[in-house]
Motif scaffolding. Structure first.
Motif, short mmCIF file in Angstrom:
data_model
loop_
_atom_site.label_atom_id
_atom_site.label_comp_id
_atom_site.label_asym_id
_atom_site.label_seq_id
_atom_site.Cartn_x
_atom_site.Cartn_y
_atom_site.Cartn_z
N PRO A 116 18.92 -29.42 -16.04
CA PRO A 116 19.41 -29.91 -14.74
C PRO A 116 19.29 -31.43 -14.67
N TYR A 120 21.63 -34.24 -8.56
CA TYR A 120 23.02 -33.95 -8.88
C TYR A 120 23.75 -33.41 -7.65
N ASP A 121 25.02 -33.76 -7.51
CA ASP A 121 25.85 -33.30 -6.39
C ASP A 121 26.44 -31.94 -6.77
N TRP A 122 25.71 -30.88 -6.44
CA TRP A 122 26.06 -29.54 -6.90
C TRP A 122 27.37 -29.05 -6.29
N SER A 123 28.07 -28.24 -7.06
CA SER A 123 29.35 -27.67 -6.63
C SER A 123 29.14 -26.59 -5.57
N MET A 126 27.42 -23.51 -6.98
CA MET A 126 25.97 -23.58 -7.09
C MET A 126 25.30 -23.49 -5.72
N ASP A 216 28.96 -27.21 -13.61
CA ASP A 216 28.00 -28.26 -13.29
C ASP A 216 27.14 -28.61 -14.50
N PHE A 217 26.66 -27.58 -15.19
CA PHE A 217 25.74 -27.83 -16.30
C PHE A 217 26.47 -28.36 -17.53
N ASP A 219 28.92 -30.47 -17.24
CA ASP A 219 29.06 -31.88 -16.87
C ASP A 219 27.74 -32.62 -17.03
N ILE A 220 26.64 -31.99 -16.63
CA ILE A 220 25.32 -32.62 -16.73
C ILE A 220 24.96 -32.88 -18.19
N HIS A 241 24.43 -19.92 -19.76
CA HIS A 241 23.38 -20.90 -19.48
C HIS A 241 22.19 -20.78 -20.42
#
Length: 261
Positions: A116, A120-123, A126, A216-217, A219-220, A241
């Protein structure tokens, strides 16, 4: 099985193999057993240390303020390892990064698998997951909370349960129940990690993500690889994941040469 103890509690750990030490840090919905499929192969070349974070697996929850970074430092001191290769999955990846930032002299290399990113600006996906888990736990429905987490972290958003390897859900269910049971206590007592910039990490770094994971992950992971100087980025096409569960063979193919550096 060495056991580290101090005045705040205990950390369960296992040590196998011989060679340069490798520490495996589990995800926030698992315990040290998530590495079962990769640890034996790594132990052919390394001393492999696996441990349960506080409130996970066989490590009891905290009873006062604690730091995951301090816990890992005490564990390494207890085992007599001055400098280690650290591999962390999901939340364990962030613990590994925090340790590297805080104690760079103790780290030979860093591997993060779907970690993580703080702040972070979570979707919306999420956020909906978090709300569903929170509602289930507030209602005292641990089974529902486990189901929400199984769908998000093991199955992932891009496949059906028929595409998940047989037996993985059964292996993960008990560790996940323990993690969710102690989640609030751990959150209350954890002092959190460091705010130091990951761009200051100078050790060899490998970042991995699963193509079937939440966007998200993915992208992270790319962000970590871009921010950390010289970091390598590896994509695991068949993984969601929890890469050590989904793609152990592919993970070993990436890890073994990297850890040999």
């Amino acid at each position: 099985m060495p056991l580290l103890s101090d005045h705040l509690g205990h950390l369960f750990c296992t040590v196998t193999g011989e060679g340069p030490p490798v520490v495996l840090v589990h995800a926030g919905v698992a315990d040290h057993r998530m590495w079962d499929a990769v640890a034996p192969a790594l132990a052919e070349r390394h001393t492999v240390v696996r441990y349960d974070l506080r409130g996970f697996g066989q490590s009891p929850p905290p009873t006062g303020p604690f730091s995951e970074t301090d816990d890992l430092l005490r564990l390494l001191d207890h085992l007599g390892h001055d400098r280690v290769r650290i591999v962390g999955a999901s939340w364990g990846g962030r613990v590994a990064a925090d340790f590297t930032l805080t104690h760079p002299d103790r780290v030979h290399s860093l591997t993060m698998l779907a970690p993580p990113w703080r702040g972070y600006d979570w979707s919306a996906e999420m956020v909906a997951y978090d709300e569903a888990e929170t509602a289930a736990l507030a209602a005292g429905d641990l089974d529902a909370a486990v189901a929400v987490n199984m769908d998000m972290w093991l199955r992932g958003p891009s496949r059906g349960w028929e595409d998940v390897a047989p037996g993985l859900a059964d292996r993960l269910r008990d560790p996940m129940r323990i993690a969710l049971t102690h989640q609030e206590t751990v959150g209350q007592h954890s002092e959190g990690g460091t705010d130091r910039d990951v761009a200051t990490i100078t050790v060899p770094t490998l970042v991995g993500f699963g193509r079937l994971d939440v966007a998200d992950f993915q992208d992270i992971a790319r962000r970590y690889a871009a921010e950390i100087p010289g970091a390598a980025l590896v994509e695991f096409p068949a993984a969601a994941h929890l890469i050590p569960l989904d793609a152990p063979t592919e993970l070993l193919a990436a890890l073994v040469p990297f850890l040999a550096r």
